[in-house]
Design an enzyme around this catalytic site. Structure first.
Site, mmCIF file in Angstrom:
data_model
loop_
_atom_site.group_PDB
_atom_site.id
_atom_site.type_symbol
_atom_site.label_atom_id
_atom_site.label_comp_id
_atom_site.label_asym_id
_atom_site.label_seq_id
_atom_site.Cartn_x
_atom_site.Cartn_y
_atom_site.Cartn_z
ATOM 1 N N HIS A 156 0.171 -1.156 -0.224
ATOM 2 C CA HIS A 156 0.050 0.229 -0.662
ATOM 3 C C HIS A 156 0.962 1.426 -0.224
ATOM 4 O O HIS A 156 0.116 2.032 0.179
ATOM 5 C CB HIS A 156 -1.231 -0.091 1.195
ATOM 6 C CG HIS A 156 -2.426 -1.265 1.586
ATOM 7 N ND1 HIS A 156 -3.150 -0.383 0.417
ATOM 8 C CD2 HIS A 156 -2.357 -2.065 1.215
ATOM 9 C CE1 HIS A 156 -4.079 -2.032 0.876
ATOM 10 N NE2 HIS A 156 -3.466 -2.776 1.642
ATOM 11 N N ASP A 165 3.600 9.735 -0.614
ATOM 12 C CA ASP A 165 2.381 8.874 -0.350
ATOM 13 C C ASP A 165 2.084 7.730 -1.363
ATOM 14 O O ASP A 165 2.258 8.393 -2.594
ATOM 15 C CB ASP A 165 0.962 10.411 -0.448
ATOM 16 C CG ASP A 165 0.144 9.381 0.310
ATOM 17 O OD1 ASP A 165 0.197 7.598 0.914
ATOM 18 O OD2 ASP A 165 -0.329 9.906 1.302
HETATM 19 P P1 ADP Z 1 -2.778 6.800 4.956
HETATM 20 O O1 ADP Z 1 -3.284 4.921 4.135
HETATM 21 O O2 ADP Z 1 -1.620 6.647 5.015
HETATM 22 O O3 ADP Z 1 -3.830 6.489 6.420
HETATM 23 P P2 ADP Z 1 -5.010 7.658 2.764
HETATM 24 O O4 ADP Z 1 -5.811 8.863 2.309
HETATM 25 O O5 ADP Z 1 -5.296 6.682 1.901
HETATM 26 O O6 ADP Z 1 -4.044 7.046 3.811
HETATM 27 O O7 ADP Z 1 -6.247 7.066 3.762
HETATM 28 C C1 ADP Z 1 -6.402 7.420 5.200
HETATM 29 C C2 ADP Z 1 -8.053 7.629 5.218
HETATM 30 O O8 ADP Z 1 -8.110 7.176 7.028
HETATM 31 C C3 ADP Z 1 -9.213 7.274 4.750
HETATM 32 O O9 ADP Z 1 -9.731 6.683 4.177
HETATM 33 C C4 ADP Z 1 -9.998 8.556 4.931
HETATM 34 O O10 ADP Z 1 -10.782 9.263 5.703
HETATM 35 C C5 ADP Z 1 -9.411 8.765 6.383
HETATM 36 N N1 ADP Z 1 -9.199 9.641 7.312
HETATM 37 C C6 ADP Z 1 -8.339 10.166 7.458
HETATM 38 N N2 ADP Z 1 -8.441 11.140 8.691
HETATM 39 C C7 ADP Z 1 -9.246 10.840 9.094
HETATM 40 C C8 ADP Z 1 -10.352 11.359 10.148
HETATM 41 N N3 ADP Z 1 -9.631 12.190 11.133
HETATM 42 N N4 ADP Z 1 -11.000 10.866 10.461
HETATM 43 C C9 ADP Z 1 -11.527 10.077 10.226
HETATM 44 N N5 ADP Z 1 -11.558 9.547 9.013
HETATM 45 C C10 ADP Z 1 -9.826 9.434 8.693
HETATM 46 C C1 G6P Z 2 -1.515 3.097 6.087
HETATM 47 C C2 G6P Z 2 -0.870 1.758 6.391
HETATM 48 C C3 G6P Z 2 -1.583 0.642 6.907
HETATM 49 C C4 G6P Z 2 -1.853 0.838 8.245
HETATM 50 C C5 G6P Z 2 -2.362 2.504 8.490
HETATM 51 C C6 G6P Z 2 -2.958 3.156 9.458
HETATM 52 O O1 G6P Z 2 -2.508 3.000 5.497
HETATM 53 O O2 G6P Z 2 -0.587 1.395 4.797
HETATM 54 O O3 G6P Z 2 -0.975 -0.378 6.561
HETATM 55 O O4 G6P Z 2 -2.286 0.259 8.987
HETATM 56 O O5 G6P Z 2 -1.880 3.520 7.711
HETATM 57 O O6 G6P Z 2 -1.589 2.947 10.206
HETATM 58 P P1 G6P Z 2 -1.411 2.266 11.740
HETATM 59 O O7 G6P Z 2 0.246 1.910 12.311
HETATM 60 O O8 G6P Z 2 -2.071 2.247 12.692
HETATM 61 O O9 G6P Z 2 -1.913 0.397 11.569
#
Ligand code: ADP
Ligand code: G6P
Length: 474
Positions: free
Chosen positions: A176, A384
């Site tokens: 991912h 990212d």
């Molecule tokens: P990462 O996987 O690095 O966290 P992404 O943008 O791919 O980044 O996915 C983040 C996910 O977390 C998204 O589905 C987003 O809606 C959710 N998210 C981010 N910030 C919040 C928040 N403050 N409250 C709820 N959900 C959140």
């Molecule tokens: C990104 C990573 C996931 C991970 C998530 C939340 O989406 O690709 O593997 O689960 O962040 O991070 P955490 O350390 O809380 O599992």
């Protein structure tokens, strides 16, 4: 000939699940995590769960993972048709495996070493141990005909261990996050073991072409594999490494955005902010890869340049707490909070607060109301894998308006090139783009947004899953 999209991915292939095989997903976290203080299960954070949960719910599969609480592994249970199979992680392993090797070594290294990469042998050993435990748990439950799909950087050794334990099982792996260029990856003392672990899979999926090329380079250089990414030869087996950009359940976001309650929530949000002419929004896990600090500085630059906008524009930053025990996360939190204070202190007035900062996770329906209310979505990570927030914003813009400002270093930029693409390190450029974004004509907004919406709705999470599973089926 099979139709292909503008950026070269084949159009949707329709695949059905084989009737005699289950899909077994293996990820560090289960889609639900145990909150010991509240004594209940809640949705796990991050893009991996957002994307995979609807796919697995539809297929009624099995998910093997950790509950998020040390030494907590209840018997398998079911949530929304998904069988959850917990794997225990001990308290000391949370420090060495999870906070240490996963998030102090691999996470910064794979994000192009934008923060110092800590390398410790006493973090590596528990990583091997926990990966072995995950593989053993999968081997316990897997049945003939099942397909196993391993996810992300925490479990890179699992495909290799599974190849030894259950050699005839079809194994897929999806990363991912980015895969770095060999010259960065090559710093790792265990670079050979990790690629060998990954090469235990039959098929490997990555977010971008760059990640596929980087992985294939590392596999040849450090793992002794031969050939091109599409057909790597390794120990008498042929392995496919391919680009399959992950996405969201776009229909679900669109439907929730159109709900009467969301529309009135978004309206009330704007009203409670004093009906500014422009709301800018950032939504992220509080992670140094997301570039929240530079984004706030770009907004600060805009306020310095354009006093006439004071009182008229508002920036909302919603940040989900993440990996709070890891030092670099404490540092970035301090920096973001200091910047919010500095900007509000410098520019705020009794009738206007320039930056609203929320340090918490929001329920999905509330988050979608924020997307609906936002005129400009600012997604500016320094690096990212994909970034689903950008796609969620686009999917919720049902009236076709809204402006997406997107970093060129997000995997999503490979697909969403009608966004305003920025270099997040270039504060002057970002400020200029924000300036343009807050005054973009509705016509121009609609033209760009229409193209973005076509892309997000066509290449949604169901397309992604179909692509990955078709390859896994061979
Ligand atoms: P990462 O996987 O690095 O966290 P992404 O943008 O791919 O980044 O996915 C983040 C996910 O977390 C998204 O589905 C987003 O809606 C959710 N998210 C981010 N910030 C919040 C928040 N403050 N409250 C709820 N959900 C959140
Ligand atoms: C990104 C990573 C996931 C991970 C998530 C939340 O989406 O690709 O593997 O689960 O962040 O991070 P955490 O350390 O809380 O599992």
């Amino acid at each position: 000939m099979e139709p292909t999209s503008r950026f070269g991915y084949p159009a949707r292939r329709v695949v059905s699940d084989p009737v005699d095989g289950r899909l077994v997903v293996v990820a560090n976290r289960l889609p639900v995590r145990w909150d010991p203080r509240a004594g209940r299960w809640e949705t796990s954070p991050g893009g991996l769960v957002t994307a995979l949960e609807p796919v697995l719910a539809e297929r009624k599969g099995v998910w093997v993972g950790w509950t998020g609480t040390p030494d907590h592994a209840p018997e398998p249970f079911e949530v929304d048709g998904i069988t959850q199979v917990p794997v225990p992680i001990a308290e000391d392993e949370v420090e060495t495996y999870y906070e240490g090797f996963c998030n102090g070594t691999v996470w910064p290294l794979y994000h192009d070493a934008i923060r110092p990469v800590e390398i410790h042998r006493h973090w590596w050993r528990p990583y091997v141990e926990v990966n072995r435990r995950f593989a053993a748990r999968v081997a316990d439950i897997v049945r003939p005909g099942d397909r196993v799909w391993v996810h992300d950087y925490q479990l890179q050794l699992v495909p290799g261990f599974l190849r030894e334990l259950v050699p005839d099982t079809r194994i897929g792996f999806f990363l991912h996050i980015p895969f770095p260029p060999p010259e960065i990856y090559g710093r790792l003392p265990w670079r050979t073991q990790l690629v060998e672990g990954l090469l235990g899979a039959d098929v490997l999926g990555f977010q971008t072409r760059r990640a596929v090329l980087n992985f294939a380079g590392a596999a040849r250089m450090f793992g002794g594999a031969r050939g091109r990414a599409q057909s790597l030869e390794y120990r008498g087996r042929s392995i496919v490494a391919e680009t399959v950009p992950i996405s969201i359940d776009a229909d679900h976001y669109r439907a929730l955005s159109l709900a009467h309650e969301t529309v009135s929530r978004a309206y009330n949000l704007r009203r409670s902010l004093g009906k500014p002419s422009s709301i800018l929004l950032g939504v992220d896990r509080l992670d140094y890869t997301k570039g929240i600090d530079l984004r706030l500085r770009a907004f600060e630059t805009l306020l310095q340049r354009r006093p006439d906008l004071h009182g008229d524009v508002v920036f909302i930053q919603v940040a989900v707490p993440s990996r709070e025990q890891v030092e670099e996360y404490q540092v970035i939190r301090g920096r973001v909070e200091q910047l919010v204070g500095r900007i509000n202190g410098e520019f705020g007035r009794p009738d206007w607060i320039p930056v609203y900062y929320l340090y918490r996770s929001l329920p999905q329906d509330e988050l979608i109301a924020y997307y609906r209310a936002a005129d400009v979505m600012v997604v500016t990570p320094l690096r990212d894998g994909m970034n689903l927030v950008a796609k969620e914003y686009v999917a919720t813009r049902t009236d076709g308006t809204g402006v997406l400002v997107l970093s060129e270093f997000a995997g999503a930029a490979e697909q969403l090139d009608e966004a305003f693409i920025v270099n997040p390190y270039d504060l002057d450029q970002m400020a200029a783009v924000l300036e343009q974004a807050v005054s973009l004509s509705p016509d121009e907004q609609r033209t760009r947004m229409a193209a973005l919406r076509r892309s997000v709705s066509r290449f949604d999470v169901h397309w992604w899953a179909s692509e990955c599973l078709a390859s896994l089926d061979g």
